[in-house]
Scaffold this motif. Structure first.
Motif, short mmCIF file in Angstrom:
data_model
loop_
_atom_site.label_atom_id
_atom_site.label_comp_id
_atom_site.label_asym_id
_atom_site.label_seq_id
_atom_site.Cartn_x
_atom_site.Cartn_y
_atom_site.Cartn_z
N PRO A 58 49.85 44.80 -62.23
CA PRO A 58 50.20 44.35 -63.58
C PRO A 58 51.24 43.23 -63.57
CG PRO A 58 50.00 46.72 -63.57
CD PRO A 58 49.88 46.28 -62.14
N ASP A 79 44.67 46.20 -69.38
CA ASP A 79 45.79 45.49 -69.99
C ASP A 79 46.60 46.40 -70.90
OD1 ASP A 79 44.56 45.56 -72.59
OD2 ASP A 79 43.40 43.77 -72.10
N SER A 80 47.71 45.84 -71.38
CA SER A 80 48.64 46.58 -72.22
C SER A 80 48.12 46.79 -73.64
CB SER A 80 50.00 45.86 -72.27
OG SER A 80 49.84 44.50 -72.62
N HIS A 103 48.48 42.51 -67.71
CA HIS A 103 47.18 42.98 -67.24
C HIS A 103 47.16 43.09 -65.72
CE1 HIS A 103 44.83 39.15 -66.00
NE2 HIS A 103 46.10 38.82 -66.06
N GLY A 276 55.44 45.71 -72.41
CA GLY A 276 54.50 46.81 -72.58
C GLY A 276 53.92 47.23 -71.24
N ASP A 277 53.24 48.35 -71.24
CA ASP A 277 52.68 48.93 -70.02
C ASP A 277 51.16 48.89 -70.04
OD1 ASP A 277 55.27 49.68 -69.08
OD2 ASP A 277 55.22 51.43 -70.41
N VAL A 278 50.60 48.89 -68.84
CA VAL A 278 49.15 49.01 -68.69
C VAL A 278 48.84 50.48 -68.43
CG1 VAL A 278 47.14 48.34 -67.32
CG2 VAL A 278 48.97 46.68 -67.74
#
Length: 290
Positions: A58, A79-80, A103, A276-278
């Protein structure tokens, strides 16, 4: 509109190990972009042994759209935004980063287990300033949704934008030229001056551009006016370009912006893990020191 002159761009090789090579064409020191295309990588072709694969952890983007187009192999995009999508040859993955997205790209489990070939093109398209901070979005288009035409030994498939009276369903933010062209030996294609900035990239085979040979894995920025491309062998090329950018762009790592301040903010946001997180991914690529 500025006058466009011909320029040959040679690839710069990046060895990723295990015989996997990436050829970078854009940005180039004498030509930072062609239309909205600010980054152009030719991935492979490479044979990947069983048990091995591509693992791009990511990482973040701003101010651009990433475009993946494969000739061989497969990649899983996550992706996030929560999207989880496998892309295969002829499909289009178009991810609009806008104000920020994260991503990853990895080889799917079946291909990783049995071994496979990997070959494709990855590009970045800079967003116009008015859309630079738009909400991020990911769209996947199956190969059979892209318009194509067969004309005297030439097959045209419009990946994005409009060309040769065909229009792709992929949503773009400015006039865009992105066409996959397969040519039989001896066939000819006239590229009209429909778009202000144009380039041809020779994926494989041998072609002449206005009577001058262009070798495989080289990019020819096209001069103004009609340009004739002739295949001296079976060949595959890509046409790319579009409207000129609305101002200079700064490229730093995975970020594209119109100001250093916006680049600096993106750096701070990634260091602070505010992108943000994936889902399902625990790893990430750290911010480079330089």
């Amino acid at each position: 509109m500025s006058e466009q002159t011909a320029l040959l761009i040679e690839p710069r090789l990046h060895d990723l190990g295990d015989g996997f090579t990436v050829r970078r064409l854009l940005p180039f020191r004498l030509r930072r972009n062609v239309g909205p295309f600010v980054f152009f990588d030719h991935i492979g072709p490479a044979a990947i042994a069983p048990g091995r694969g591509l693992d791009v952890r990511p990482h973040p983007h701003i101010g651009l759209a990433t475009v993946t187009y494969l000739y061989e192999g497969a990649l899983t995009h996550r992706d996030s935004l929560g999207r989880d999508q496998v892309i295969r040859p002829g499909d289009v993955n178009w991810m609009t980063a806008g104000r920020g997205v994260v991503h990853s790209e990895r080889t799917p489990a079946p291909e990783r287990a049995r071994g496979h070939r990997m070959h494709g093109i990855q590009t970045w398209v800079a967003l116009p300033r008015e859309f630079a901070e738009t909400a991020p979005e990911f769209l996947h288009h199956e190969a059979d949704s892209l318009p194509f035409a067969d004309r005297d030994g030439v097959r045209l498939r419009v990946i994005a934008g409009r060309a040769f009276d065909l229009e792709s369903p992929v949503r773009v933010f400015s006039p865009t030229l992105y066409v996959d062209v397969e040519m039989q030996v001896g066939s000819r294609l006239v590229v009209p001056p429909e778009h202000a900035e144009r380039a041809i990239y020779v994926v494989s085979g041998d072609v002449d551009v206005d009577g001058v040979g262009v070798a495989p894995t080289h990019m020819q920025v096209l001069a103004d006016g009609d340009v004739e491309v002739r295949a001296t062998s079976t060949a595959r090329v890509l046409l790319c370009g579009g409207a000129p950018l609305d101002g200079e762009r700064i490229l730093w790592w995975n970020f594209v912006a119109s100001s250093q301040e916006r680049i600096d903010q993106a750096k701070a946001d990634w260091l602070g893990q505010r992108f943000g997180d994936v889902p399902g991914e625990a790893e990430f690529i750290p911010l480079p020191e330089h």
